[in-house]
Design an enzyme around this catalytic site. Structure first.
Site, PDB file in Angstrom:
ATOM      1  CG  ASP A 124      -2.049  -0.991   1.139  1.00  0.00           C
ATOM      2  OD1 ASP A 124      -2.414  -1.372   0.015  1.00  0.00           O
ATOM      3  OD2 ASP A 124      -2.577  -1.374   2.193  1.00  0.00           O
ATOM      4  CG  ASP A 146      -6.641  -1.336  -1.705  1.00  0.00           C
ATOM      5  OD1 ASP A 146      -6.884  -2.551  -1.828  1.00  0.00           O
ATOM      6  OD2 ASP A 146      -5.723  -0.894  -0.990  1.00  0.00           O
TER       7      ASP A 146
END
Length: 170
Positions: A124, A146
């Site tokens: 991330d 995401d």
């Protein structure tokens, strides 16, 4: 090339492009940004590129559960769900609904790839200031996969609540 073949080819190119961009961005972050560090900050710290790993799911939930349970809940179940979403996308005739399902599918595949090949967790790196909304100073760090899932869900909800229902009510 028949219309159906062209349609499937376009779907394939769309999916591969999204997954490639997601994986390339994660590769670059993993290679060039030190884990836990802020690489770059934009707009007075509103948007940052950082490198963190997520061993859980949404917002790192489940990070502390046993590895074998993670395999079931974070790998096997998502794969079955993704197969179902892909099947639905091929059956869907509405362009908005199809694109939304393909975004969800592509994002899911991007994160499943990380779970399979990055034992230290999903990469991330997108970090946004949230100004105390919902009690959060910063939104949980995320990646392009995401984003695909969230955008796909929003598009699908818009389709379902505003377009599909309008057609059904006629």
């Amino acid at each position: 090339m028949s219309a159906k073949s062209k349609q499937y080819f376009n779907i394939f190119v769309f999916i591969i492009s999204l997954i490639f961009f997601d994986q390339l961005s994660k590769y670059l972050v993993a290679k060039y940004v030190k884990l836990g560090s802020i690489y770059f900050s934009f707009f007075d710290d509103f948007f940052r590129i950082i490198h963190v790993r997520n061993t859980g799911i949404l917002f790192s939930m489940g990070s502390n559960i046993h590895y074998s349970l993670k395999k079931i809940f974070f790998l096997a179940m998502p794969i079955f769900i993704l197969i179902f979403v892909f099947y639905l996308s091929l059956k869907e005739r509405n362009c908005i609904a199809r694109i939304s399902l393909l975004l969800i599918f592509s994002g899911g595949v991007g994160n499943v790839i990380d779970r399979l090949f990055r034992p230290s967790g999903v990469v991330d790196f997108l970090d946004l200031k949230f100004y105390g909304i919902f009690g959060l100073d910063r939104w949980p760090t995320f990646n392009f996969a995401d984003s695909y899932v969230v955008i796909g869900m929003i598009l699908f909800l818009v389709y379902d609540f505003f377009i599909k229902r309008k057609v059904l009510n006629k």
